[in-house]
Scaffold this active site. Structure first.
Site, short mmCIF file in Angstrom:
data_model
loop_
_atom_site.label_atom_id
_atom_site.label_comp_id
_atom_site.label_asym_id
_atom_site.label_seq_id
_atom_site.Cartn_x
_atom_site.Cartn_y
_atom_site.Cartn_z
N GLU A 104 28.16 41.48 41.44
CA GLU A 104 29.15 41.54 40.37
C GLU A 104 28.99 40.33 39.47
OE1 GLU A 104 32.64 44.23 41.57
OE2 GLU A 104 33.16 42.18 42.08
N GLU A 117 37.02 36.68 41.85
CA GLU A 117 38.39 36.22 41.53
C GLU A 117 38.93 35.34 42.66
OE1 GLU A 117 40.07 40.05 40.59
OE2 GLU A 117 38.82 40.13 38.80
N SER A 158 32.91 46.34 35.07
CA SER A 158 33.14 47.31 33.99
C SER A 158 32.41 48.63 34.18
CB SER A 158 32.81 46.69 32.63
OG SER A 158 33.63 45.54 32.40
N GLY A 176 36.83 48.15 39.45
CA GLY A 176 38.18 47.63 39.31
C GLY A 176 39.01 48.57 38.45
N GLY A 177 39.10 48.24 37.17
CA GLY A 177 39.96 48.96 36.24
C GLY A 177 39.89 50.47 36.31
N HIS A 193 35.19 38.08 46.64
CA HIS A 193 35.25 38.55 45.25
C HIS A 193 35.29 37.33 44.32
CE1 HIS A 193 36.77 40.33 41.57
NE2 HIS A 193 36.31 41.48 42.03
N GLY A 208 35.90 43.12 34.22
CA GLY A 208 37.12 43.27 33.43
C GLY A 208 36.92 42.93 31.96
N ASN A 243 38.47 48.81 43.80
CA ASN A 243 39.21 47.59 44.12
C ASN A 243 40.42 47.57 43.18
OD1 ASN A 243 40.19 45.00 44.39
ND2 ASN A 243 38.42 43.99 43.47
N TRP A 244 41.59 47.82 43.78
CA TRP A 244 42.78 47.92 42.94
C TRP A 244 43.33 46.56 42.52
CZ3 TRP A 244 46.16 52.35 45.56
CH2 TRP A 244 45.55 53.57 45.29
N LYS A 245 42.84 45.49 43.12
CA LYS A 245 43.36 44.15 42.81
C LYS A 245 44.89 44.16 43.00
CE LYS A 245 39.32 43.53 40.01
NZ LYS A 245 38.66 42.92 38.86
#
Ligand code: PGA
Length: 257
Positions: free
Chosen positions: A172, A102, A218, A239-240, A100, A178, A14-16
């Site tokens: 999640e 976020e 993470s 993500g990251g 998600h 993150g 997930n590149w956000k």
């Protein structure tokens, strides 16, 4: 995931709100050769809307599935800023991340909205990756199961077992996203087991046994093997560590080395 299980693992990125079209092309040029031999899992990359077409084009001759990070449930209309499932299908997407944390936290997405988006994703023949997970406070107050149950039934309560079957669930825990603070494989597996029990009581044991539950929060090359060694964990939503070709390829290739 333990050997012998019929569930094919999924490693999803997930590149956000990261990467331009040029950066997307650059990523795939580096990433695809590194995962060309990966047959043990399905690979999903979810870029922002503006880079979807570039990602689809770049991944055309590979096994990588391109996904979107969100959608709106109406097919068209006066909904400024929104994108429909049909538009995603046309742009070559095959999956959509829904709910998600976020989106829930910053954009006010409720369980009802998550249910509508899940339904629209399914109706379009796209694969939903539906995210659930508790906050730190909820976990500390001993409410993890209560929250997961509410989110699970909120998202899937109105579906038949057949409609439910293509869905991927991503557990999640919000406190692990993150933050560099990963749930231990045991904690994650425990939550996955609980989600699977919810699926069993709502849709039956067979549907629950087939359900793929990804862990997110993470996930990094340093911790993926421990997570994927758990029978209950069927993949990762990253993500990251999905932003960099080398590290995402290392996650995809978790079985080697
Ligand atoms: P992270 O994000 O891997 O950067 O923690 C995971 C996610 O939000 O899906």
């Amino acid at each position: 995931m333990a050997a012998g299980s019929a569930r094919v693992p999924v490693i999803a990125g997930n590149w956000k709100m990261h990467k331009t079209q040029a950066e997307t092309r650059e990523f795939f040029a580096a990433f695809l050769p590194l995962v060309a031999g990966a047959k043990h899992c399905e690979i999903v990359v979810a870029p922002p809307f503006t880079a979807l077409a570039a990602a689809v084009e770049a991944a055309r001759d590979s096994a990588v599935m391109i996904g979107a990070q969100d959608l709106y449930w109406e097919p068209q209309g006066a909904f400024t800023g929104e994108v429909s499932a049909g538009m995603l299908v046309e742009s070559g997407c095959r999956a959509v991340i829904v709910g998600h944390s976020e989106r829930r936290e910053h954009f006010g997405e409720t369980d009802d909205i998550v249910a509508r988006k899940t339904r629209a994703t399914l109706d379009a023949g796209l694969r939903p990756i539906v995210c659930v997970g508790e906050t730190l406070r909820e976990r500390e107050e001993g409410k993890m199961e209560e929250v997961l149950e509410r989110q699970f039934h909120g998202a899937f309560g109105a579906l038949t077992a057949q409609a439910f079957s293509p869905i991927l669930v991503a557990y999640e825990p919000v406190w692990a996203i993150g933050t560099g603070r990963t749930a231990t494989p045991q904690l994650a597996a425990e939550a996955h087991g609980f989600l699977r029990s919810l699926a069993a009581s709502r849709f039956g044991h067979e549907a629950a046994a087939r359900l793929r539950i990804l862990y997110g929060g993470s996930v990094k090359p340093a911790n993926i093997r421990g997570l994927m060694a758990m029978e209950e964990i069927d993949g990762a939503l990253v993500g990251g560590a999905s932003l960099e070709a080398m590290s995402f390829a290392e996650l995809v290739n978790y079985r080697e080395g």
